[in-house]
Design an enzyme around this catalytic site. Structure first.
Site, PDB file in Angstrom:
ATOM      1  N   LYS A 111       0.853  -1.187   0.000  1.00  0.00           N
ATOM      2  CA  LYS A 111       0.000   0.000   0.000  1.00  0.00           C
ATOM      3  C   LYS A 111       0.890   1.239   0.000  1.00  0.00           C
ATOM      4  CE  LYS A 111      -3.708   2.322   2.575  1.00  0.00           C
ATOM      5  NZ  LYS A 111      -4.591   2.249   3.760  1.00  0.00           N
TER       6      LYS A 111
ATOM      7  N   LYS B 195      -2.262  -1.638  -3.690  1.00  0.00           N
ATOM      8  CA  LYS B 195      -3.098  -0.437  -3.669  1.00  0.00           C
ATOM      9  C   LYS B 195      -2.193   0.790  -3.780  1.00  0.00           C
ATOM     10  CE  LYS B 195      -6.405   2.038  -0.703  1.00  0.00           C
ATOM     11  NZ  LYS B 195      -7.090   2.080   0.597  1.00  0.00           N
TER      12      LYS B 195
ATOM     13  N   SER C 143     -10.163   5.612  -4.931  1.00  0.00           N
ATOM     14  CA  SER C 143     -11.117   6.704  -5.114  1.00  0.00           C
ATOM     15  C   SER C 143     -10.642   7.736  -6.129  1.00  0.00           C
ATOM     16  CB  SER C 143     -11.388   7.365  -3.768  1.00  0.00           C
ATOM     17  OG  SER C 143     -10.191   7.886  -3.201  1.00  0.00           O
TER      18      SER C 143
END
Length: 330
Positions: A197, A250, A276
């Site tokens: 991440k 991610k 997003s």
């Protein structure tokens, strides 16, 4: 003249379908849902057109669509009314996440429920765990956070979660979670690790959606530097050794090379999170008429699958599933 005529296999849609190497399916998708503590909440998120925050009394409206489209799984993000320095509402039996799990498993028992395991939505400072200070520098206390993670995942399991997905990038988090779940009798509950991440600028709209922006500083002391590639394999190696069941990368679109690297190096299912900011950019350009939003959406999702993702966590899940019902050639 001898010419290599590769166009022979592109002449019409039927032959293109026959030789297509990568195909999207609704079975690939996990749909994230934001659940806010309170009543009569159906709140639009301006930076994420089409995505809302829901209270439990309105949640069926969303879940009816998800199940009708045969999306197999949702990932839950809780937005509590009470926040404190440790994020203690994240492990309370009557917490918003725990209530949401029980609601879904009661009313939608076939829907697979994955819970995000973190603290940024629950702390009053917006960081992913309790804080400590060393030599004048304030940072997240890694080992104190692990103690709280253990309480959070057990509470999710007791409420009925099908899978937990820790996202805080704390050192040792997978081993801590596996031990906590096993000791509580949840040996069959799998862990999807946010193994890789990055400290990405693409998370901006999510922080609006989840009220999780840090009140000071940033998260670069625990999330990864976007410049690093080899480090991603190190992180994934640690989580693999600590018995993660699924690895995740991610964000997705700017890290397709990392998705392929992880896929090539580990014999575990691989997820990616279409985050997003990636969603918002496509939506914004489509609303301006600058791109064909549907085609760009599907091409983006296809690129993640082609790079090696077995699972795509995406805010586009409902729209993509609808398009695949109409035309399975995407």
């Amino acid at each position: 003249m001898n010419i290599n005529r590769t166009r022979r296999l592109r002449k019409n849609e039927n032959i293109r379908r026959l030789v297509r190497e990568t195909k999207l399916s609704v079975d690939d998708f996990v749909y994230p849902i934001f659940i806010e503590e309170g009543e009569k909440i159906e709140k639009d998120i301006p930076s994420m057109p089409g995505i809302k925050r829901w209270s439990l009394d309105r949640l069926s409206k969303e879940l009816d669509e998800v199940t009708a489209l045969k999306i197999p799984a949702v990932m839950l993000f809780g937005i509590p009314q009470h926040k404190d320095s440790e994020g203690s509402s994240s492990w309370q039996d009557d917490g918003i996440m725990q209530q949401a799990i029980r609601f879904i498993k009661t009313h939608y028992p076939k829907l697979y429920v994955i819970t995000d395991v973190c603290f940024c939505e629950y702390t009053d400072h917006g960081h992913c765990g309790p804080l400590c200070e060393h030599n004048g520098v304030v940072d997240v206390d890694n080992d104190a956070t692990l103690e709280n993670i253990a309480k959070q995942v057990v509470s999710h399991a007791q409420a009925g979660a099908d899978m937990v997905a820790p996202s805080g990038m704390m050192d040792g988090m997978i081993a801590t979670i596996r031990s906590a779940l096993d000791n509580a009798g949840f040996t069959d509950l799998p862990i999807m690790s946010y193994a890789v991440k990055y400290a990405s600028a693409y998370y901006g709209p999510f922080r609006d959606a989840a009220d999780s922006a840090p009140s000071f500083g940033d998260r670069r002391s625990y999330q990864m530097d976007p410049a690093n590639r080899v480090e991603a394999l190190r992180e994934a190696t640690f989580d693999y050794a600590e018995q993660a069941d699924i690895l995740m990368v991610k964000p997705a679109l700017s890290y397709l090379d990392i998705i392929r690297d992880v896929k090539n190096n580990f014999e575990l299912p691989l997820a990616c999170y279409n985050v997003s900011g990636e969603y918002a950019m496509i939506k914004a350009a489509a609303l301006q008429g600058w791109i064909d939003g549907d085609r760009v959406m599907m091409e983006s999702l296809l690129s993640m699958k082609r790079a090696g993702a077995d699972i795509i966590i995406t805010y586009f899940a409902k729209e993509a599933a609808q398009l695949l019902q109409i035309d399975k050639n995407f």
